[in-house]
Design a protein around this motif. Structure first.
Motif, PDB file in Angstrom:
ATOM      1  N   TRP A  58      40.953  37.554  38.196  1.00  0.00           N
ATOM      2  CA  TRP A  58      41.914  37.752  39.282  1.00  0.00           C
ATOM      3  C   TRP A  58      42.966  38.743  38.825  1.00  0.00           C
ATOM      4  O   TRP A  58      43.194  38.928  37.638  1.00  0.00           O
ATOM      5  N   GLN A  62      46.454  38.882  43.525  1.00  0.00           N
ATOM      6  CA  GLN A  62      45.320  38.171  44.144  1.00  0.00           C
ATOM      7  C   GLN A  62      45.441  36.654  43.980  1.00  0.00           C
ATOM      8  O   GLN A  62      46.209  36.159  43.158  1.00  0.00           O
ATOM      9  N   ARG A 129      42.392  39.693  49.432  1.00  0.00           N
ATOM     10  CA  ARG A 129      43.181  39.628  48.180  1.00  0.00           C
ATOM     11  C   ARG A 129      42.737  38.431  47.344  1.00  0.00           C
ATOM     12  O   ARG A 129      43.549  37.708  46.784  1.00  0.00           O
ATOM     13  N   GLY A 131      40.578  37.275  44.115  1.00  0.00           N
ATOM     14  CA  GLY A 131      40.003  37.810  42.881  1.00  0.00           C
ATOM     15  C   GLY A 131      38.658  37.182  42.556  1.00  0.00           C
ATOM     16  O   GLY A 131      37.713  37.865  42.163  1.00  0.00           O
TER      17      GLY A 131
END
Ligand SMILES: C[S@@+](CC[C@H](N)C(=O)[O-])C[C@H]1O[C@@H](n2cnc3c(N)ncnc32)[C@H](O)[C@@H]1O
Length: 204
Positions: A58, A62, A129, A131
């Motif tokens: 990530w 995120q 957004r 990850g």
């Protein structure tokens, strides 16, 4: 710069989590009530959780999304591995378990609901957004069209990210090509009941 977790992180923390968080009795009762939905008799082991954490990526802007959080052992390991609570979204369909998760994982975004409805469950500003997506839902037991609903829901909120999926199958739990995915087994541990693999699926 994407974060990749040091697998040594979280060992103590996961160990400290103990039976109160894993709540194996609640897990077992749910398995008796709906074995296909649970897919396992007991929560994932610390060894499996560590492998999942080690594969989770990530970025600073995120979040990390966990589907099928159960009693929260993977979630807890993710927190111990460095994911901030406010960046962790966990989805669980069983109301009792979602209540348990809220109790034992303060600050984590616990979403009670069906992961097939992800686009309406995850707040819109997190779409795109994400990850990593970690899926613990036993997809192998579902027909192709049902699997496709989960995969489509993940792709809608996390386009081109793919997902991690842990499973007890000796071979790929998903027919990757039929879903236009590439699947690769990235970890295996005998230290789980039953022994488990972590697969990464990405758009082909
Ligand atoms: C194999 S268990 C994994 C639990 C936990 N993550 C662990 O590793 O111990 C699968 C979990 O997925 C949940 N689940 C099944 N179908 C779901 C759905 N459609 N949406 C959200 N959660 C679901 C079950 O209730 C169960 O808690």
């Amino acid at each position: 710069m994407p974060h990749a977790f040091d697998q040594s992180l979280g060992r103590t923390e996961v160990g400290d989590a103990g039976a109160a968080i894993a709540n194996p009795w609640m897990f077992f009762r749910r398995w008796v009530a709906n074995p296909l939905q649970m897919g396992s008799v007991v929560p994932s082991s610390q060894a499996l959780c560590r492998r999942i954490v080690g594969l989770t990526r990530w970025d600073l802007d995120q979040c990390v999304l966990e589907l099928g959080a159960g009693t929260g052992v993977v979630s807890r390991a993710l927190l111990a591995g460095g994911v901030p609570a406010e960046r962790l979204f966990v989805v669980e369909i069983v109301p009792d378990m979602a209540r348990h998760l809220r109790r034992v994982l303060p600050g984590v975004n616990v979403i009670e609901g069906d992961a097939r409805e992800l686009p309406s469950l995850l707040p819109a500003h997190w779409h795109g957004r994400v990850g990593s997506v970690i899926c613990g839902i036993p997809l192998v037991l579902l027909p192709l069209a049902e699997q496709a609903r989960f995969i489509g829901a993940i792709a809608a909120v996390a386009p081109n990210v793919g997902f991690l999926h842990y499973s007890y199958c000796a071979t790929s739990p998903l027919p990757a090509r039929k879903h236009s995915l590439i699947g690769r087994r990235e970890a295996w541990t005998p230290m789980n009941f039953p022994p488990a693999s972590v697969w990464r699926y990405a758009p082909a």
